[in-house]
Every structure is written in C-alpha cells, then in structure tokens.
Scaffold this motif. Structure first.
Motif, PDB file in Angstrom:
ATOM      1  N   ALA A 119       1.260   0.684  -2.965  1.00  9.56           N
ATOM      2  CA  ALA A 119       1.809   2.005  -2.669  1.00  9.56           C
ATOM      3  C   ALA A 119       2.795   2.447  -3.751  1.00  9.56           C
ATOM      4  O   ALA A 119       2.783   3.603  -4.190  1.00  9.56           O
ATOM      5  CB  ALA A 119       2.497   1.986  -1.303  1.00  9.56           C
ATOM      6  N   ALA A 120       3.659   1.513  -4.197  1.00  9.38           N
ATOM      7  CA  ALA A 120       4.614   1.856  -5.248  1.00  9.38           C
ATOM      8  C   ALA A 120       3.901   2.205  -6.550  1.00  9.38           C
ATOM      9  O   ALA A 120       4.287   3.154  -7.255  1.00  9.38           O
ATOM     10  CB  ALA A 120       5.579   0.689  -5.465  1.00  9.38           C
ATOM     11  N   ALA A 121       2.848   1.457  -6.887  1.00  5.91           N
ATOM     12  CA  ALA A 121       2.106   1.745  -8.117  1.00  5.91           C
ATOM     13  C   ALA A 121       1.448   3.120  -8.058  1.00  5.91           C
ATOM     14  O   ALA A 121       1.437   3.862  -9.052  1.00  5.91           O
ATOM     15  CB  ALA A 121       1.054   0.657  -8.353  1.00  5.91           C
ATOM     16  N   ARG A 122       0.903   3.480  -6.898  1.00  4.95           N
ATOM     17  CA  ARG A 122       0.282   4.803  -6.776  1.00  4.95           C
ATOM     18  C   ARG A 122       1.309   5.925  -6.898  1.00  4.95           C
ATOM     19  O   ARG A 122       1.064   6.939  -7.556  1.00  4.95           O
ATOM     20  CB  ARG A 122      -0.449   4.911  -5.439  1.00  4.95           C
ATOM     21  N   LEU A 140      -0.045  -9.913   2.599  1.00  7.92           N
ATOM     22  CA  LEU A 140      -0.738  -8.626   2.604  1.00  7.92           C
ATOM     23  C   LEU A 140       0.249  -7.458   2.613  1.00  7.92           C
ATOM     24  O   LEU A 140       0.002  -6.422   1.981  1.00  7.92           O
ATOM     25  CB  LEU A 140      -1.655  -8.540   3.826  1.00  7.92           C
ATOM     26  N   THR A 141       1.363  -7.627   3.311  1.00  3.65           N
ATOM     27  CA  THR A 141       2.375  -6.574   3.313  1.00  3.65           C
ATOM     28  C   THR A 141       2.950  -6.373   1.916  1.00  3.65           C
ATOM     29  O   THR A 141       3.134  -5.237   1.455  1.00  3.65           O
ATOM     30  CB  THR A 141       3.499  -6.914   4.302  1.00  3.65           C
ATOM     31  N   GLY A 142       3.240  -7.486   1.225  1.00  6.27           N
ATOM     32  CA  GLY A 142       3.740  -7.379  -0.139  1.00  6.27           C
ATOM     33  C   GLY A 142       2.734  -6.716  -1.068  1.00  6.27           C
ATOM     34  O   GLY A 142       3.102  -5.877  -1.906  1.00  6.27           O
ATOM     35  N   THR A 143       1.466  -7.079  -0.921  1.00  4.30           N
ATOM     36  CA  THR A 143       0.431  -6.457  -1.740  1.00  4.30           C
ATOM     37  C   THR A 143       0.324  -4.958  -1.465  1.00  4.30           C
ATOM     38  O   THR A 143       0.176  -4.152  -2.391  1.00  4.30           O
ATOM     39  CB  THR A 143      -0.925  -7.135  -1.477  1.00  4.30           C
TER      40      THR A 143
END
Length: 222
Positions: A194-197, A186-189
């Motif tokens: 966040a990076a994609a946003r 879940l942390t990786g997801t």
C-alpha cells in the motif's frame, strides 16, 4: 600515416542498466545518489523498517497465540476427559458391506448404523441407573447386528467424539501459532504494498506537475 602510436587505454567500465523498480536494499546502498527522490528514501526506510519489525512481531504473535491456544485446548481436553465416558453399545442391525471387502479403502471406511446403549446415571434419566438410548455411530463395514462397539457418551447422555489427545492439542496449537506468524507477515507485506502504491502515485503526480511546467518550452516552435 606516420607518427607514434598512442598507448593503449583501459576499456571503459561497463554500464549496468537497472530495469524495473529498485530493490529496497539496493536503494539503501545508493542513498547518497543525488538523483534519488525523497519518496525513494521514504520507501526504502519503510521497507527496512518492516524487514526488522515484521519478524519480531511475528515471533511475539507466535508465542502469544500459541500459548493461549495451548491453554485453551488443554483445558478443553481435560474437561472432555472428565465429562465423557466410553460405553459399550450394541448394533441394532447389520452394517452395510463394503463393495471391496478386505481392501485398504474398506479398512478406512465407516458406515453410520443405529446402536443401543445405556446413558450414564449422571445424564437426565427416569431411573438412577441410566436410560437406554438409541443413536447412530460410525462402525466398520459388515459388522452383524448384535455386535458390541465402544462409543463415547457425553454428560447429557448423547454420543460424542473422543476427548482430544495430546497429539491433537499439540497439532491445533501449532496451527494457531503458524497462522499468527503468517498473519503478521501478510499484514507487513500488505502495508509495504500500500505504501509503495501511494508513493508511486505521488511520484506520477509530481512528474505530471513538472512536465506541465516544462512542456510548453519543448513544444513551442522557435
């Protein structure tokens, strides 16, 4: 209409239209596309990095947390086995009767009933032989007063639960290990989201800046 008939031409190659955001692996396969932005390559790199890193970290967390949990619960079970004792207790009065005697629900139901028992000699007591105490414990429905049931007594003389079994230790250990792996996943997801946003906001800001430069050329009348 005269003249030679031109030779047949092969049909044009079908055009595949991509709707929505590109998958990271698709972006990686198209990394040589000149239309790709630097943010697209960065997003693809982040996705591939997390795809490789998250499973590895998840396995490490699973074994680390699972081993720590197993040691903890095994030590707890051993301590409980040394300090808790099975003692007979006598019902002070009749246990309530179940509305449906003999049913499957009745066999699973337990009612709290006061019982009288003798605390072990190691518990605080005025006499070395132990102290007679009264407490509530869950018993089967319909047991008459004066019946004897076995109860677990802690070192201080209070009623308690049975020591952890091997199956319970194993189940709690697996629960913590699975939770650790899911936490890493879940942390990786969340990190990828966040990076994609952030990259999307950067793309939109760059698009607005570029459009502000060229918009006057399109909107100015000749």
């Amino acid at each position: 209409m005269s003249g030679p008939i031109p030779p047949a031409q092969p049909p044009p190659a079908p055009h595949h239209h991509q709707h929505g955001p590109l998958h990271p692996l698709t972006l990686w396969r198209r990394r040589h596309n000149p239309l790709r932005r630097r943010t697209d390559r960065l997003q693809c790199g982040i996705a591939l990095g997390l795809l490789l890193l998250v499973p590895a970290l998840g396995l490490v967390a699973t074994f680390t947390v699972g081993d720590a949990a197993h040691r903890h619960y095994r030590a707890t079970a051993e301590h409980q086995a040394r300090t808790r004792h099975l003692t007979p207790a006598v019902l002070v009065h009749d246990a309530p009767r179940h509305p449906e005697p003999g049913s499957a629900e009745a066999r699973k139901t337990r009612y709290p009933v006061p019982v009288r028992y003798t605390a072990p000699a190691s518990a605080p007591a005025p006499a070395s032989g132990g102290e007679t105490r009264t407490a509530e414990t869950d018993v089967l429905p319909g047991l008459p007063g004066g019946s004897t049931v076995d109860v677990w007594v802690a070192a201080d003389g209070s009623l308690t639960e049975a020591p952890l079994t091997t199956e319970q230790v194993r189940g709690r250990t697996m629960g913590w290990a699975i939770s650790a792996f899911l936490a890493v996943a879940l942390t990786g997801t969340a990190l990828y989201g966040a990076a994609a946003r952030l990259l999307r906001r950067r793309n939109l800001a760059e698009w607005d800046a570029r459009w502000a430069e060229v918009a006057p050329r399109w909107s100015t009348s000749p």
